[in-house]
Design an enzyme around this catalytic site. Structure first.
Site, PDB file in Angstrom:
ATOM      1  N   HIS A   1      21.659   2.327 -21.235  1.00  0.00           N
ATOM      2  CA  HIS A   1      20.748   2.713 -20.163  1.00  0.00           C
ATOM      3  C   HIS A   1      21.075   1.967 -18.867  1.00  0.00           C
ATOM      4  CE1 HIS A   1      17.716   4.245 -23.353  1.00  0.00           C
ATOM      5  NE2 HIS A   1      18.586   5.164 -23.011  1.00  0.00           N
TER       6      HIS A   1
ATOM      7  N   GLU B   1      24.014  14.923 -28.109  1.00  0.00           N
ATOM      8  CA  GLU B   1      24.675  13.950 -27.245  1.00  0.00           C
ATOM      9  C   GLU B   1      25.366  12.822 -28.004  1.00  0.00           C
ATOM     10  OE1 GLU B   1      21.872  11.408 -25.088  1.00  0.00           O
ATOM     11  OE2 GLU B   1      20.229  12.649 -25.812  1.00  0.00           O
TER      12      GLU B   1
ATOM     13  N   ASP C   1      18.831  17.501 -19.215  1.00  0.00           N
ATOM     14  CA  ASP C   1      19.368  16.199 -19.620  1.00  0.00           C
ATOM     15  C   ASP C   1      20.826  16.387 -20.026  1.00  0.00           C
ATOM     16  OD1 ASP C   1      19.796  13.648 -20.542  1.00  0.00           O
ATOM     17  OD2 ASP C   1      18.365  13.750 -22.199  1.00  0.00           O
TER      18      ASP C   1
ATOM     19  N   TYR D   1      31.268   4.091 -27.883  1.00  0.00           N
ATOM     20  CA  TYR D   1      31.207   3.006 -26.901  1.00  0.00           C
ATOM     21  C   TYR D   1      32.002   1.829 -27.454  1.00  0.00           C
ATOM     22  CZ  TYR D   1      27.364   6.153 -26.007  1.00  0.00           C
ATOM     23  OH  TYR D   1      26.631   7.296 -25.821  1.00  0.00           O
TER      24      TYR D   1
ATOM     25  N   HIS E   1      12.290  12.925 -22.978  1.00  0.00           N
ATOM     26  CA  HIS E   1      12.150  12.716 -24.423  1.00  0.00           C
ATOM     27  C   HIS E   1      10.841  13.402 -24.767  1.00  0.00           C
ATOM     28  CE1 HIS E   1      14.795   8.886 -24.018  1.00  0.00           C
ATOM     29  NE2 HIS E   1      15.490   9.991 -23.964  1.00  0.00           N
TER      30      HIS E   1
ATOM     31  N   ASP F   1      24.986  10.442 -16.721  1.00  0.00           N
ATOM     32  CA  ASP F   1      23.904  11.020 -17.518  1.00  0.00           C
ATOM     33  C   ASP F   1      22.783  11.304 -16.530  1.00  0.00           C
ATOM     34  OD1 ASP F   1      21.735  11.574 -19.169  1.00  0.00           O
ATOM     35  OD2 ASP F   1      22.181   9.964 -20.604  1.00  0.00           O
TER      36      ASP F   1
ATOM     37  N   ARG G   1      30.187   9.712 -23.535  1.00  0.00           N
ATOM     38  CA  ARG G   1      29.095  10.496 -24.125  1.00  0.00           C
ATOM     39  C   ARG G   1      29.171  11.890 -23.525  1.00  0.00           C
ATOM     40  NH1 ARG G   1      25.256   7.296 -23.352  1.00  0.00           N
ATOM     41  NH2 ARG G   1      24.272   8.018 -21.434  1.00  0.00           N
TER      42      ARG G   1
ATOM     43  N   HIS H   1      23.265   5.045 -31.281  1.00  0.00           N
ATOM     44  CA  HIS H   1      22.049   5.843 -31.034  1.00  0.00           C
ATOM     45  C   HIS H   1      22.086   7.137 -31.839  1.00  0.00           C
ATOM     46  CE1 HIS H   1      24.158   8.617 -28.253  1.00  0.00           C
ATOM     47  NE2 HIS H   1      24.748   7.553 -27.733  1.00  0.00           N
TER      48      HIS H   1
ATOM     49  N   HIS I   1      17.230  14.502 -29.174  1.00  0.00           N
ATOM     50  CA  HIS I   1      15.782  14.362 -28.991  1.00  0.00           C
ATOM     51  C   HIS I   1      15.271  15.676 -28.448  1.00  0.00           C
ATOM     52  CE1 HIS I   1      16.480  13.870 -24.625  1.00  0.00           C
ATOM     53  NE2 HIS I   1      17.446  13.021 -24.945  1.00  0.00           N
TER      54      HIS I   1
ATOM     55  N   GLU J   1      26.757  15.383 -23.466  1.00  0.00           N
ATOM     56  CA  GLU J   1      25.407  15.828 -23.822  1.00  0.00           C
ATOM     57  C   GLU J   1      25.091  17.189 -23.219  1.00  0.00           C
ATOM     58  OE1 GLU J   1      22.291  13.387 -22.079  1.00  0.00           O
ATOM     59  OE2 GLU J   1      20.823  14.161 -23.503  1.00  0.00           O
TER      60      GLU J   1
ATOM     61  N   ASP K   1       0.816  -1.212   0.000  1.00  0.00           N
ATOM     62  CA  ASP K   1       0.000   0.000   0.000  1.00  0.00           C
ATOM     63  C   ASP K   1       0.854   1.269   0.000  1.00  0.00           C
ATOM     64  OD1 ASP K   1       1.019  -0.340   2.466  1.00  0.00           O
ATOM     65  OD2 ASP K   1      -0.855   0.008   3.563  1.00  0.00           O
TER      66      ASP K   1
HETATM   67 MN   LIG Z   1      19.340  12.637 -23.644  1.00  0.00          MN
END
Ligand SMILES: [Mn+2]
Length: 443
Positions: free
Chosen positions: A240, A381, A268, A385, A358, A257, A403, A347, A351, A405, A33
């Protein structure tokens, strides 16, 4: 700000001869709950600035002659007993003055009121697929309206998604929205700099994850805009990665990130930096390519450029860099065509960004990539990799993931980097990681 959003949306609705039904979220159970911390649905927040659960905004553009547009908010009634347990409520009586809506009614009457409110509109704007139980009630209400239709009461003929109207508005940020996004960016900067200062061998990803959340909330944000990625070493090659539970190791990079949310507007940002404060020559080589790609893509961002052009620009620099290091063996032209780079860069570069990380807004129009216009905000970004188990590349590169960004606003003159000031230049990053003052590093 929210009143202005409603006014703009009502203008669109009038042109479409449509009414709109925009609900917000209910509490969601986490386990047994206990509930997750509440977060309103973005469309509803955009139009109301009201963050209680169990509410719904109905917008009626006023289609008859001399009929004014009307905003009707359904919300929870005041309840002394319940409020002792679950917190204060604005209540129906106070809502019009507090939120500037024309009328407020108890949420319990929403579904019975709806058929009458929606009659004589040709279209209804409503998004399906978020909450199945809600969709069923909505469908039942509009079906009843069809049954009841006779004489000069006409049932709506079309159900329209929020994408072509509301989401097109959300794509273009107003100055007031940009203030929220700048505030989110400032908080995010503080959090990333804190992590650069705190990171060192034996500190854990978890500790930095906690430091991010602490900084986001302490500085006035609602929290992280999305689950942070705190990825040491080869974990950065999992795009991710959110376990964030490993110790940081000497000689490895750390990719973070993470962005703050302020008034539910997202930031972001990704930064990658050495755990021990100093890039190895190989790490520096990869990092420099990604940074060059990112700077080239940002420099290219301005009105009239296509959304995909920004990606192409970054990609060219990345592929040229990979060829230069011998990680791709052909000429840059061959490698761009052959797409073998997708092993290292799988990728896209951008975005939209706004209330959702996003964010909404179409990426293409009439079958072609959308052209950038002032007021749009996008991330830029690029990354590289080099998988830890990729035996087609020299062992020295394996496990390096980078990365970088930032969040970029398209302006009439070109662009503005909302997240400028978060260190990314190699020397500056090393200086901050090693604890030297930012101002000194900037010189
Ligand atoms: Mn992003």
């Amino acid at each position: 700000m929210y009143r202005e959003h409603r006014r703009r949306f009502l203008d669109r609705l009038r042109a479409e001869r449509a009414a709109a039904v925009i609900p917000t979220a209910s509490h969601k159970v986490r386990n047994h709950d206990a509930e997750y911390r509440f977060r309103p649905e973005s469309d509803f927040w955009y139009l109301t600035g009201f963050d209680e659960p169990d509410a719904c905004l109905v917008l009626l553009p006023g289609l008859a002659k001399d009929e004014a547009p009307r905003s009707v908010l359904y919300l929870r009634e005041k309840d002394k007993e319940r409020e002792i347990w679950t917190g204060r409520r604005l209540g129906v009586a106070a809502a019009p003055a507090a939120l500037g809506v024309d009328e407020a009614r108890p949420i319990e009457s929403l579904w019975t009121d709806l058929p009458k409110l929606l009659s004589n509109h040709e279209r209804i704007v409503y998004r399906t697929g978020i909450d199945a139980a809600r969709d069923a009630k909505f469908l039942e209400a509009t079906t009843r309206l069809r049954w009841a239709a006779r004489g000069n009461v006409a049932p709506p003929a079309e159900l329209v998604d929020v994408a072509p109207t509301l989401h097109e508005l959300r794509l273009f940020k107003t100055p007031a929205e940009l203030d929220c996004m700048r505030r989110a960016a400032r908080i995010t900067r503080e959090a990333h700099v804190e992590c650069m200062r705190r990171a060192r061998p034996s500190v854990s990803e978890t500790e930095l994850d906690a430091l991010l959340e602490y900084t986001f909330r302490k500085d006035g944000g609602t929290g992280p805009a999305y689950t942070p990625i705190v990825a040491g070493g080869a974990n950065a090659c999992i795009l991710h990665y959110v376990e964030n539970d490993q110790p940081l190791k000497d000689g490895e990079l750390l990719l973070i990130d993470a962005g703050a949310e302020y008034d539910y507007y997202a930031c972001d940002v990704t930064r990658t930096f050495p755990v021990n404060g100093r890039f190895t020559p190989d790490q520096r080589a990869i990092y420099s390519i990604v940074l060059e790609a990112q700077l080239a893509a940002i420099a290219h961002t301005r009105p009239g450029v296509r959304f995909t052009d920004v990606h192409e620009r970054a990609l060219e620099v990345l592929v040229r860099g990979l060829c230069g290091l011998g990680l791709l063996r052909g000429t840059p032209e061959e490698e761009l065509r052959g797409e073998a780079y997708k092993r290292f860069y799988m990728h896209r570069t951008s975005h939209w960004l706004g209330l959702d990380v996003h964010d909404c807004g179409a990426y293409s129009k009439d079958g072609a990539s959308r052209v950038l216009e002032p007021g749009m905000v996008l991330t830029i970004e690029p990354g590289l990799y080099l998988a830890p188990d990729d035996d087609t590349i020299d062992a020295r590169w394996r496990g390096i993931g980078v990365r970088i960004e930032d969040d970029v606003l398209v302006t009439a003159a070109g662009h503005e980097v909302l997240t400028a000031g978060i260190p990314k230049d190699v020397d500056e990053v090393e200086a901050v990681c090693q604890g030297r003052a930012l101002a000194q590093a900037a010189r």
